[in-house]
Write an enzyme that holds these catalytic residues in place. Structure first.
Site, PDB file in Angstrom:
ATOM      1  N   SER A  82       0.888  -1.322  -0.004  1.00 18.96           N
ATOM      2  CA  SER A  82      -0.095  -0.265   0.128  1.00 18.96           C
ATOM      3  C   SER A  82       0.875   1.089   0.288  1.00 18.96           C
ATOM      4  CB  SER A  82      -0.714  -0.289   1.259  1.00 18.96           C
ATOM      5  OG  SER A  82      -2.029   1.603   1.361  1.00 18.96           O
ATOM      6  N   GLU A 119       0.255   4.151   1.905  1.00 16.67           N
ATOM      7  CA  GLU A 119       0.167   4.036   3.008  1.00 16.67           C
ATOM      8  C   GLU A 119       1.206   3.897   3.379  1.00 16.67           C
ATOM      9  OE1 GLU A 119      -1.759   5.932   6.099  1.00 16.67           O
ATOM     10  OE2 GLU A 119      -4.113   5.698   3.586  1.00 16.67           O
ATOM     11  N   TYR A 151      -2.080   0.174   9.608  1.00 22.12           N
ATOM     12  CA  TYR A 151      -2.434  -0.031   9.640  1.00 22.12           C
ATOM     13  C   TYR A 151      -1.004  -0.076   7.939  1.00 22.12           C
ATOM     14  CZ  TYR A 151      -4.607  -0.167   4.454  1.00 22.12           C
ATOM     15  OH  TYR A 151      -3.740  -0.687   3.149  1.00 22.12           O
TER      16      TYR A 151
END
Length: 338
Positions: free
Chosen positions: A123, A125, A147
């Protein structure tokens, strides 16, 4: 006939990927929890065309059984606790599923099907508070939420298993990708939903947000930080990239994104423009919805994917938002009719 196993089959990406693989003549197996499969989900319409194997990503025995049964040529690991914002309240579960779940999968692959090709979903992120923009495969990670930290752990372990055991584990560092199949708790879907409510004259929506309040209350859609900016693309384009990644001779890491940046204000303006409304009349910023830490300006540099995979996004930002708003209008009309 190639055989593929998809973890996270009930999610947005899993359903789009299953459709793609079926079109290409694959025999498709899905891995999901029973409660996820038996309630309406994004892949419900594929019942009878795919075989679903039940289990939990936190249980290595379940994963091993699924692999032994499916005997896959390709595995796509898309299962995750997929909400960065919610990972603050569910940090242990996020690590268990997104981090340790991936390790259990890699271990099961090593012992049961070491020759199969594996795609692991990483990801954007992971880049977190960035110091370099745009981001490519060499950009350092600097996660700012549980996460993202769990995703970094799984991403690094994918490389370790690949290098240590000679496994074919490729990763896609996917930037934000949305569609009409996103659940309502995702930011982009809330905006599409808010625009649909404005179009239909709904002042207090039937659906609620994470605080238990109507998503649209007294004609207003409450969001967090309106200044955040993201690289948003269409999910169906991104799952096509997943498949392309596994068709390469050697496993590698690829950044997948559009290379175009839009603010949350841009998203709101586009969504409400689809229904001939001014977003400023309907959207407010609520400090209670701002994350403790926000990721920085994450913007993809997809040059490697473009060059090596020949991948390009086919659906524009405006087209994606229009699809999402139209789907929410239809959904709300059905709710009102019932």
């Amino acid at each position: 006939m190639k055989r593929a196993l998809i973890t996270g089959i009930t999610g947005q990406d899993g359903s789009f990927l299953a459709e793609l693989l079926l079109e290409k003549g694959y025999q498709v197996f899905g891995f999901a929890r029973q409660e996820s499969w038996y309630r309406k989900n994004n892949a419900s319409h594929l019942a009878g065309r795919i075989e679903v194997l039940f289990g939990d990503m936190s249980e290595g025995v379940d994963i091993a059984f699924a692999i032994q049964h499916a005997k896959p040529d390709e595995i796509y690991n898309l299962a995750s606790q997929s909400r960065p914002g919610e990972s603050w309240a569910r940090a242990p579960e996020t690590l268990l599923v997104n981090g340790l779940g991936a390790i259990r999968l890699f271990e099961a692959i090593r012992h049961n099907c070491p020759a199969c090709r594996v795609y692991h979903a990483s990801s954007s992120e992971m880049f977190g508070q960035v110091s370099i923009t745009p981001q490519n495969e060499q950009t350092p990670f600097n996660p700012v939420n549980p996460y993202a930290a769990a995703k970094v752990y799984a991403h690094q372990m994918a490389k370790i298993y690949r290098d240590s055991y000679g496994l074919y584990i490729a990763t896609g560092i996917l930037f934000n990708h949305e569609s009409e199949r996103r659940p309502l708790h995702f930011l982009t879907q809330k905006v599409a939903y808010g625009a649909a409510c404005a179009a239909l004259g709904i002042s207090n929506s039937p659906d609620t947000n994470e605080m238990g309040r109507p998503i649209v209350q007294h004609g207003k859609l409450a969001l967090g930080n309106l200044e955040i900016a993201r690289d948003w693309g269409y999910a169906d384009d991104f799952v096509r990239a997943m498949w392309m990644i596994l068709q390469q001779d050697r496993p590698d890491n690829f950044v997948i994104g559009t290379g175009r940046l839009h603010t949350l204000k841009d998203l709101c303006e586009t969504a409400y423009r689809c229904v001939d409304k001014d977003w400023r009349d309907s959207v407010v910023s609520d400090p209670a919805l701002v994350r403790p830490l926000e990721s920085g300006q994450t913007l993809a540099d997809p040059a490697k994917a473009r060059k090596q995979l020949g991948w390009e996004p086919s659906v524009s930002f405006d087209e994606m938002v229009k699809k999402m708003v139209s789907a929410q209008i239809l959904r709300l009309k059905k709710v009102a009719h019932n």
